[in-house]
Enzyme design. Structure first.
Site, PDB file in Angstrom:
ATOM      1  N   ARG A 245      57.546  34.566  54.447  1.00 59.99           N
ATOM      2  CA  ARG A 245      56.405  33.655  54.418  1.00 59.99           C
ATOM      3  C   ARG A 245      55.374  34.001  55.503  1.00 59.99           C
ATOM      4  O   ARG A 245      54.275  33.456  55.526  1.00 59.99           O
ATOM      5  CB  ARG A 245      56.902  32.218  54.615  1.00 59.99           C
ATOM      6  CG  ARG A 245      56.027  31.134  53.997  1.00 59.99           C
ATOM      7  CD  ARG A 245      54.857  30.662  54.853  1.00 59.99           C
ATOM      8  NE  ARG A 245      54.052  29.668  54.152  1.00 59.99           N
ATOM      9  CZ  ARG A 245      53.789  28.463  54.625  1.00 59.99           C
ATOM     10  NH1 ARG A 245      54.273  28.081  55.797  1.00 59.99           N
ATOM     11  NH2 ARG A 245      53.022  27.634  53.943  1.00 59.99           N
ATOM     12  N   SER A 246      55.695  34.922  56.367  1.00 63.52           N
ATOM     13  CA  SER A 246      54.824  35.254  57.493  1.00 63.52           C
ATOM     14  C   SER A 246      53.810  36.328  57.107  1.00 63.52           C
ATOM     15  O   SER A 246      54.189  37.459  56.802  1.00 63.52           O
ATOM     16  CB  SER A 246      55.671  35.764  58.663  1.00 63.52           C
ATOM     17  OG  SER A 246      54.887  36.477  59.590  1.00 63.52           O
ATOM     18  N   PRO A 247      52.510  36.013  57.152  1.00 63.11           N
ATOM     19  CA  PRO A 247      51.516  37.050  56.841  1.00 63.11           C
ATOM     20  C   PRO A 247      51.566  38.208  57.834  1.00 63.11           C
ATOM     21  O   PRO A 247      51.351  39.362  57.461  1.00 63.11           O
ATOM     22  CB  PRO A 247      50.183  36.303  56.909  1.00 63.11           C
ATOM     23  CG  PRO A 247      50.453  35.097  57.748  1.00 63.11           C
ATOM     24  CD  PRO A 247      51.878  34.732  57.480  1.00 63.11           C
TER      25      PRO A 247
ATOM     26  N   SER B 298      54.236  39.288  59.357  1.00 62.20           N
ATOM     27  CA  SER B 298      55.376  40.125  58.994  1.00 62.20           C
ATOM     28  C   SER B 298      54.969  41.106  57.899  1.00 62.20           C
ATOM     29  O   SER B 298      55.324  42.290  57.936  1.00 62.20           O
ATOM     30  CB  SER B 298      56.545  39.254  58.505  1.00 62.20           C
ATOM     31  OG  SER B 298      57.161  38.563  59.570  1.00 62.20           O
TER      32      SER B 298
END
Length: 215
Positions: free
Chosen positions: A12-14, A16
């Site tokens: 869910r981490s942009p 990442s």
């Protein structure tokens, strides 16, 4: 000498997503083995996370992630759907989270086979690269196949071993905290954490100090 490192990652981490392709390329081109350590996002682990942030946090984050993608030449589009089920108006996080749990468990199953980095990159390109309804049809199966995995085997493992996979994911989160951080993406090299997509060059610098050969 082959170096080893762990990459703590959330689907869910942009940020990442903005880091994963570069770390994958690094592992393929240079003598370093990077093991993926998937974790659940803060929105799942701490549902009040958004309420506790400064009001400017969300707006700045959106501005920044788009410009990083533009600067790095990485395709970027809002996820459709968001991996997290969340009320857009109230920001309340739903109790049931089928999308993020499935893909994170798939990531952990891939990591068991030493293919976590490849799967995370392939799946993240669907989620953050603009693929509509990335969670439906054969999209994630295709990501698994491109990562060198058997999609049916991965899906069966996710269905049959959800609890065991979640225990491993929780252990990843604890290991991240033990290494001295809490957020993603974080690369840990010999116990030293490098947090953020903007610390990749510094992580490589440290690797070269430890004997990583030049390209």
């Amino acid at each position: 000498m082959t170096l080893t490192a762990d990459l703590y990652f959330s689907f869910r981490s942009p940020y990442s997503y903005l880091a994963i392709g570069r770390y994958r390329e690094l592992s393929e081109k240079r003598d370093v083995d990077i093991a993926l350590k998937p974790v659940y996002p803060l929105a799942v682990r701490q549902p009040d996370f958004f309420e506790r942030n400064h009001p400017n946090w969300l707006g700045y984050t959106f501005r920044d992630m788009f410009r990083v993608a533009q600067m790095e030449g990485i395709p970027f589009g809002p996820p459709r759907p968001d991996p997290i089920v969340q009320d857009a108006a109230t920001r309340v996080i739903a109790d049931e989270q089928p999308y993020i749990r499935r893909v994170t468990r798939m990531g952990q199953a891939a990591a068991r086979r030493g293919k976590g980095l490849a799967f995370a990159h392939e799946a993240a390109q669907l989620i953050w690269g603009g693929q509509e309804n990335w969670h439906q049809g054969e999209h994630l199966a295709g990501a698994a196949q491109r990562a060198g995995l058997d999609p049916a085997e991965i899906e069966a493992e996710v269905a049959e071993q959800a609890e065991a996979l979640d225990e491993e994911i929780a252990a990843n989160q604890q290991a991240l905290e033990d290494a001295g951080h809490w957020g993603v993406p974080t690369l840990v090299l010999d116990g030293e954490p490098f947090f953020g997509q903007d610390r990749i060059a510094m992580a490589i610098w440290r690797m070269e100090q430890k004997g990583l050969g030049t390209p």
